[in-house]
Design an enzyme around this catalytic site. Sequence first.
Site, short mmCIF file in Angstrom:
data_model
loop_
_atom_site.label_atom_id
_atom_site.label_comp_id
_atom_site.label_asym_id
_atom_site.label_seq_id
_atom_site.Cartn_x
_atom_site.Cartn_y
_atom_site.Cartn_z
CG ASP A 15 -54.30 10.68 -2.85
OD1 ASP A 15 -53.47 10.15 -3.03
OD2 ASP A 15 -55.48 10.92 -3.89
CG ASN A 48 -51.10 0.98 -1.76
OD1 ASN A 48 -51.37 0.60 -0.73
ND2 ASN A 48 -51.90 2.12 -2.15
N GLY A 93 -52.71 -2.29 -5.28
CA GLY A 93 -53.08 -0.97 -5.51
C GLY A 93 -52.22 0.08 -5.87
CG HIS A 135 -46.47 7.21 -3.60
ND1 HIS A 135 -46.52 6.55 -4.88
CD2 HIS A 135 -47.81 6.54 -3.29
CE1 HIS A 135 -47.44 5.76 -5.15
NE2 HIS A 135 -48.38 5.73 -4.31
CG HIS A 193 -50.94 6.50 0.17
ND1 HIS A 193 -51.90 6.95 -0.69
CD2 HIS A 193 -50.34 5.21 -0.57
CE1 HIS A 193 -51.95 6.23 -1.99
NE2 HIS A 193 -51.00 5.51 -1.86
#
Length: 119
Positions: free
Chosen positions: A35, A92, A98, A105, A107
């Site tokens: 990220d 998310n 958010g 994707h 995280h």
Amino acid sequence: MAGEPQSDCLFCKIVSGDVPATIVRESDTTVAFRDINPQAPTHVLVIPKVHYPDAASLAAAEPQIAADVLREAGTVATEDMVDGHGYRVVFNTGAGAGQTVFHAHAHVLGGRGLQWPPG
Ligand code: AMP
Ligand code: ZN
């Protein structure tokens, strides 16, 4: 068509190589990269190469690729050695939660203490 690259999608551009990223893993169906604004010592995004706006729509259309994303998330945690202490996989979903990039994707967050429940 569902799953096709979107010309205005940042993560489709990372898949195609038009936008650079620090790629840590790639499979036939997924890419994992660090990220750009890490929230933990390990903060890696695992994305499907196909474009779906969120994890649920990916899982509904391409369940095997959704499973690939989860498997790759686990492998990232193992390779970054955050699996022993514990890590978090977050999807998310929706602007209110958010989500800012509307290409599915995961995280992968680890390497520090993680509060529960998340904010
Ligand atoms: P989300 O807010 O769940 O949609 O997550 C999008 C994530 O993409 C954020 O954590 C951003 O920091 C990250 N991000 C945005 N642009 C890039 C980029 N060019 N390379 C890597 N990560 C990015
Ligand atoms: Zn996309």
